[in-house]
Design a protein around this motif. Structure first.
Motif, PDB file in Angstrom:
ATOM      1  N   LEU A 252      -8.560 -48.794 -34.949  1.00 14.78           N
ATOM      2  CA  LEU A 252      -9.843 -49.390 -34.255  1.00 14.78           C
ATOM      3  C   LEU A 252     -11.052 -49.675 -35.075  1.00 14.78           C
ATOM      4  O   LEU A 252     -11.172 -49.150 -36.087  1.00 14.78           O
ATOM      5  N   GLU A 253     -11.665 -50.625 -34.607  1.00 20.21           N
ATOM      6  CA  GLU A 253     -12.827 -51.284 -35.130  1.00 20.21           C
ATOM      7  C   GLU A 253     -13.828 -51.035 -34.193  1.00 20.21           C
ATOM      8  O   GLU A 253     -13.833 -51.471 -32.959  1.00 20.21           O
ATOM      9  N   VAL A 254     -14.907 -50.257 -34.394  1.00 17.40           N
ATOM     10  CA  VAL A 254     -15.925 -49.873 -33.362  1.00 17.40           C
ATOM     11  C   VAL A 254     -17.412 -50.072 -34.073  1.00 17.40           C
ATOM     12  O   VAL A 254     -17.807 -49.862 -35.024  1.00 17.40           O
ATOM     13  N   ALA A 255     -18.456 -50.624 -33.362  1.00 20.94           N
ATOM     14  CA  ALA A 255     -19.628 -50.767 -33.649  1.00 20.94           C
ATOM     15  C   ALA A 255     -20.616 -50.758 -32.422  1.00 20.94           C
ATOM     16  O   ALA A 255     -19.806 -50.761 -31.306  1.00 20.94           O
ATOM     17  N   VAL A 256     -21.969 -50.558 -32.752  1.00 18.95           N
ATOM     18  CA  VAL A 256     -22.816 -50.541 -31.444  1.00 18.95           C
ATOM     19  C   VAL A 256     -24.104 -51.111 -31.994  1.00 18.95           C
ATOM     20  O   VAL A 256     -24.446 -51.505 -33.041  1.00 18.95           O
ATOM     21  N   LEU A 257     -24.725 -51.575 -30.690  1.00 19.37           N
ATOM     22  CA  LEU A 257     -26.098 -52.219 -30.922  1.00 19.37           C
ATOM     23  C   LEU A 257     -26.849 -50.956 -30.407  1.00 19.37           C
ATOM     24  O   LEU A 257     -26.848 -50.739 -28.804  1.00 19.37           O
ATOM     25  N   ASP A 258     -27.616 -50.241 -31.067  1.00 19.96           N
ATOM     26  CA  ASP A 258     -28.383 -48.933 -30.545  1.00 19.96           C
ATOM     27  C   ASP A 258     -29.652 -49.332 -30.398  1.00 19.96           C
ATOM     28  O   ASP A 258     -30.527 -49.568 -31.337  1.00 19.96           O
ATOM     29  N   ARG A 259     -30.250 -49.382 -29.236  1.00 26.74           N
ATOM     30  CA  ARG A 259     -31.441 -49.561 -28.844  1.00 26.74           C
ATOM     31  C   ARG A 259     -32.523 -48.548 -29.404  1.00 26.74           C
ATOM     32  O   ARG A 259     -33.694 -48.691 -29.376  1.00 26.74           O
ATOM     33  N   ASN A 260     -32.261 -47.326 -29.675  1.00 29.06           N
ATOM     34  CA  ASN A 260     -33.054 -46.168 -30.021  1.00 29.06           C
ATOM     35  C   ASN A 260     -33.064 -46.175 -31.560  1.00 29.06           C
ATOM     36  O   ASN A 260     -33.938 -45.490 -31.963  1.00 29.06           O
ATOM     37  N   ARG A 261     -32.293 -46.904 -32.169  1.00 29.60           N
ATOM     38  CA  ARG A 261     -32.611 -47.041 -33.828  1.00 29.60           C
ATOM     39  C   ARG A 261     -33.825 -47.370 -34.177  1.00 29.60           C
ATOM     40  O   ARG A 261     -34.548 -48.333 -33.771  1.00 29.60           O
ATOM     41  N   PRO A 262     -34.544 -46.722 -35.079  1.00 28.66           N
ATOM     42  CA  PRO A 262     -35.960 -46.748 -35.423  1.00 28.66           C
ATOM     43  C   PRO A 262     -36.318 -48.202 -36.222  1.00 28.66           C
ATOM     44  O   PRO A 262     -37.157 -48.922 -35.989  1.00 28.66           O
TER      45      PRO A 262
ATOM     46  N   GLY B 287     -27.341 -48.583 -25.327  1.00 32.02           N
ATOM     47  CA  GLY B 287     -27.020 -49.901 -25.967  1.00 32.02           C
ATOM     48  C   GLY B 287     -25.844 -50.560 -25.546  1.00 32.02           C
ATOM     49  O   GLY B 287     -25.427 -50.499 -24.247  1.00 32.02           O
ATOM     50  N   ILE B 288     -24.833 -51.129 -26.534  1.00 37.20           N
ATOM     51  CA  ILE B 288     -23.882 -52.034 -26.156  1.00 37.20           C
ATOM     52  C   ILE B 288     -22.858 -51.306 -27.198  1.00 37.20           C
ATOM     53  O   ILE B 288     -23.073 -51.366 -28.473  1.00 37.20           O
ATOM     54  N   VAL B 289     -21.640 -50.884 -26.795  1.00 34.00           N
ATOM     55  CA  VAL B 289     -20.466 -50.659 -27.673  1.00 34.00           C
ATOM     56  C   VAL B 289     -19.572 -51.671 -27.760  1.00 34.00           C
ATOM     57  O   VAL B 289     -19.189 -52.514 -26.752  1.00 34.00           O
ATOM     58  N   PHE B 290     -19.015 -52.098 -28.804  1.00 32.66           N
ATOM     59  CA  PHE B 290     -18.089 -53.121 -29.054  1.00 32.66           C
ATOM     60  C   PHE B 290     -16.721 -52.243 -29.913  1.00 32.66           C
ATOM     61  O   PHE B 290     -16.833 -51.508 -30.884  1.00 32.66           O
ATOM     62  N   VAL B 291     -15.633 -52.511 -29.091  1.00 30.91           N
ATOM     63  CA  VAL B 291     -14.332 -51.695 -29.550  1.00 30.91           C
ATOM     64  C   VAL B 291     -13.228 -52.710 -29.555  1.00 30.91           C
ATOM     65  O   VAL B 291     -12.917 -53.499 -28.723  1.00 30.91           O
ATOM     66  N   ALA B 292     -12.424 -52.802 -30.922  1.00 29.46           N
ATOM     67  CA  ALA B 292     -11.486 -53.963 -31.006  1.00 29.46           C
ATOM     68  C   ALA B 292     -10.283 -53.181 -31.557  1.00 29.46           C
ATOM     69  O   ALA B 292     -10.592 -52.150 -32.339  1.00 29.46           O
ATOM     70  N   GLU B 293      -9.163 -53.445 -31.130  1.00 22.77           N
ATOM     71  CA  GLU B 293      -7.980 -53.169 -31.895  1.00 22.77           C
ATOM     72  C   GLU B 293      -7.768 -53.738 -33.253  1.00 22.77           C
ATOM     73  O   GLU B 293      -7.425 -54.883 -33.167  1.00 22.77           O
TER      74      GLU B 293
ATOM     75  N   GLY C 113       2.073 -51.641 -17.778  1.00 27.01           N
ATOM     76  CA  GLY C 113       1.172 -50.558 -17.056  1.00 27.01           C
ATOM     77  C   GLY C 113       1.418 -49.265 -17.892  1.00 27.01           C
ATOM     78  O   GLY C 113       0.623 -48.325 -17.270  1.00 27.01           O
ATOM     79  N   GLY C 114       2.226 -48.951 -18.977  1.00 24.46           N
ATOM     80  CA  GLY C 114       2.474 -48.021 -19.770  1.00 24.46           C
ATOM     81  C   GLY C 114       1.299 -47.949 -20.732  1.00 24.46           C
ATOM     82  O   GLY C 114       0.307 -48.507 -20.852  1.00 24.46           O
ATOM     83  N   GLU C 115       1.123 -46.745 -21.351  1.00 26.01           N
ATOM     84  CA  GLU C 115      -0.034 -46.508 -22.106  1.00 26.01           C
ATOM     85  C   GLU C 115       0.773 -46.246 -23.684  1.00 26.01           C
ATOM     86  O   GLU C 115       1.471 -45.320 -23.846  1.00 26.01           O
ATOM     87  N   ARG C 116      -0.321 -46.576 -24.513  1.00 30.80           N
ATOM     88  CA  ARG C 116       0.108 -46.338 -26.112  1.00 30.80           C
ATOM     89  C   ARG C 116      -0.970 -45.218 -26.493  1.00 30.80           C
ATOM     90  O   ARG C 116      -1.910 -44.961 -25.956  1.00 30.80           O
ATOM     91  N   SER C 117      -0.818 -44.656 -27.752  1.00 30.72           N
ATOM     92  CA  SER C 117      -1.708 -43.754 -28.296  1.00 30.72           C
ATOM     93  C   SER C 117      -2.344 -44.661 -29.418  1.00 30.72           C
ATOM     94  O   SER C 117      -1.936 -44.890 -30.270  1.00 30.72           O
ATOM     95  N   LEU C 118      -3.874 -44.696 -29.488  1.00 32.52           N
ATOM     96  CA  LEU C 118      -4.322 -45.484 -30.512  1.00 32.52           C
ATOM     97  C   LEU C 118      -5.304 -44.451 -31.147  1.00 32.52           C
ATOM     98  O   LEU C 118      -5.844 -43.774 -30.529  1.00 32.52           O
ATOM     99  N   THR C 119      -5.277 -44.646 -32.639  1.00 31.42           N
ATOM    100  CA  THR C 119      -5.963 -43.647 -33.293  1.00 31.42           C
ATOM    101  C   THR C 119      -7.217 -44.347 -33.777  1.00 31.42           C
ATOM    102  O   THR C 119      -7.476 -45.370 -33.850  1.00 31.42           O
ATOM    103  N   ALA C 120      -8.057 -43.448 -34.575  1.00 34.94           N
ATOM    104  CA  ALA C 120      -9.450 -43.896 -35.036  1.00 34.94           C
ATOM    105  C   ALA C 120      -9.242 -45.200 -36.141  1.00 34.94           C
ATOM    106  O   ALA C 120      -9.800 -45.992 -36.388  1.00 34.94           O
ATOM    107  N   GLU C 121      -7.812 -44.773 -36.861  1.00 31.33           N
ATOM    108  CA  GLU C 121      -7.595 -45.968 -38.118  1.00 31.33           C
ATOM    109  C   GLU C 121      -7.212 -47.211 -37.383  1.00 31.33           C
ATOM    110  O   GLU C 121      -7.171 -48.334 -38.209  1.00 31.33           O
TER     111      GLU C 121
END
Length: 249
Positions: free
Chosen positions: A203-213, A38-44, A193-201
């Protein structure tokens, strides 16, 4: 008698576009990627109440950056359009392309209206299909134009840098954990060009899962499930790095 101040239409539109772009760039980024299922959405987004990613209809989701009150009004309008069209005609008649056209008309009208401030928003409308080749992702900038995207897309913040990183790392057939890992890594990169550390708290994450019944394919990934996905991808990355180090030795 003073001479009236004159600004050419081209300069006025350029100023409005610059105003909108600066407002959008101040927002935290959102990335959208296709993966095998499917498609995944990830937002800080550390807020649990003010969502940047939302469901619009059965197979359609919406993501946005910029001024919250402005894109929330657009989201609500999109839900009303989808509900009315699905009720009047058929649920299959509600498509991401049709919704993108409606948003484009709204944004374009506001952007070109002299008496109104342009919306400081950038939108993504995505629809999951029966197969990866049927997925649709549309990006709508502040001026109401429509950009047909494939594979991955980023909006807001340092979107250009993030998009370049996504283009280099994205591939067809990625698992959800792989796509999520790439998205988080791209969001963690700063302008220098540096990197930060992002935790699950954070992030906002959602998916459109084509396999959901069920008909509704949208699902938020929260809490322990999100942490497990992030941990599994981190473990896989570390294992790959170790194998590369051993091969060099």
């Amino acid at each position: 008698m003073s001479t009236p101040f004159y600004v050419s239409p081209q300069q006025a539109m350029a100023d409005r576009a610059e105003y909108a772009r600066k407002g959008i760039a101040r927002g935290r980024s959102v990335v959208v990627l296709q993966y095998a299922d499917g498609i995944v959405f990830v937002a800080e987004n550390p807020s649990r109440a003010l969502h940047k990613v939302s469901e619009i209809y059965d197979r359609i989701a919406f993501a946005a950056v910029g001024k919250y009150n402005e894109f929330e009004n657009l989201r609500i309008g999109g839900v009303r359009y989808a509900d009315l069209r699905g009720y009047t005609y058929d649920r299959a008649d509600v498509t991401a392309r049709g919704l993108a056209n409606v948003y484009a008309q709204t944004l374009g009208t506001i952007f070109s209206s002299v008496g109104e401030k342009p919306y400081e928003v950038e939108l993504i409308v995505a629809e999951v299909g029966d197969g990866p080749e049927d997925d649709q992702i549309y990006r709508l900038p502040h001026d109401g134009s429509i950009v047909d995207e494939h594979g991955s897309v980023a909006v807001g913040g340092n979107a250009d840098q993030i998009s370049t990183f996504l283009d280099q790392g994205h591939r067809d057939g990625m698992t959800l954990s792989e796509a999520l890992g790439l998205a988080v890594e791209s969001l963690a990169r700063d302008n220098n060009g540096g990197e930060r550390s992002l935790t699950a708290e954070q992030l906002e994450v959602a998916v459109l899962d084509r396999n959901r019944p069920q008909k509704r394919k949208f699902k938020r990934i929260l809490g322990r499930q999100l942490s497990r996905l992030m941990e599994s991808e981190n473990a896989a990355t570390e294992a790959t790095d170790d194998e590369a180090d051993e091969a060099q030795e």
